[in-house]
Design a protein around this motif. Structure first.
Motif, mmCIF file in Angstrom:
data_model
loop_
_atom_site.group_PDB
_atom_site.id
_atom_site.type_symbol
_atom_site.label_atom_id
_atom_site.label_comp_id
_atom_site.label_asym_id
_atom_site.label_seq_id
_atom_site.Cartn_x
_atom_site.Cartn_y
_atom_site.Cartn_z
ATOM 1 N N ASN A 1 84.625 -0.787 162.956
ATOM 2 C CA ASN A 1 85.906 -0.602 163.603
ATOM 3 C C ASN A 1 86.350 0.744 163.254
ATOM 4 O OD1 ASN A 1 88.038 -1.895 165.338
ATOM 5 N ND2 ASN A 1 89.216 -1.307 163.628
ATOM 6 N N HIS B 1 88.553 -2.313 173.746
ATOM 7 C CA HIS B 1 90.224 -2.584 173.373
ATOM 8 C C HIS B 1 90.764 -2.512 174.582
ATOM 9 C CE1 HIS B 1 89.373 -3.200 169.050
ATOM 10 N NE2 HIS B 1 88.516 -2.152 169.351
ATOM 11 N N ALA C 1 87.074 -6.771 172.869
ATOM 12 C CA ALA C 1 87.160 -6.762 171.580
ATOM 13 C C ALA C 1 87.779 -8.024 171.159
ATOM 14 C CB ALA C 1 87.917 -5.624 171.050
#
Length: 176
Positions: free
Chosen positions: A56, A100, A132
């Motif tokens: 991440n 995202h 995500a």
């Protein structure tokens, strides 16, 4: 600040390629895409959680764009191998992009499709593009492994076949 999440096999090998760029503020090794809460390395490796090993990335889009991160990502993996990456086999090592936002999804699909159409590989690109979800940081000893266990990391990279593949397909030096 924005987030980007990429799975590309062993997360040890996915930190350094991103960590070195201006605008990348943090790269965390961890687990995502599964169905259990707070999985451990052992849980994920056993294959019972559905998680991927991933990184991440927290980044400043004014300094580095999501498109640039995608370009870096593609040059770290074998995008045609959906069964794992290099030495590491199985579901937790499959490559995937976890988006995202709708814009990240669009850019990831566009990037994947362009790579697939480029003819660079003799098999189709097989990287999943998924929404995500929760990201669980890996245990402390996995964080920044290339720095904290440099000799082990270098030995692992050489033995995995990753560097040979990257050199062949991208002309990358083998010191990642």
């Amino acid at each position: 600040m924005e987030q980007a999440t990429f799975a590309g096999g062993c997360f040890w090998c996915m930190v350094h390629p991103f960590d070195q760029w201006p605008g990348v503020l943090q790269v965390v090794s961890g687990y995502t895409g599964g169905h259990s809460v707070n999985p451990t390395y052992e849980d994920v490796c056993a294959g019972h959680t559905g998680h991927y090993e991933a990184v991440n990335i927290t980044f400043d889009p004014a300094q580095i764009t999501y498109e640039q991160l995608l370009d870096i990502y593609w040059q770290q993996i074998d995008p045609t191998d959906s069964g794992g990456q290099f030495y590491d086999r199985g579901p937790s090592y499959k490559p995937a992009i976890f988006y995202h936002s709708p814009e990240q999804k669009r850019l990831a699909e566009q990037s994947r499709d362009a790579l697939d159409a480029s003819g660079r590989f003799n098999r189709p690109v097989a990287v999943e593009i998924l929404p995500a979800g929760p990201f669980y940081p890996a245990e402390d000893y996995h964080q920044n492994f290339y720095r904290t266990h440099e000799a082990h990391y270098q030995q692992y990279r050489r033995g995995s076949g990753r560097d040979i593949f990257l050199a062949k397909h991208w002309g990358m030096p083998s010191n990642h």
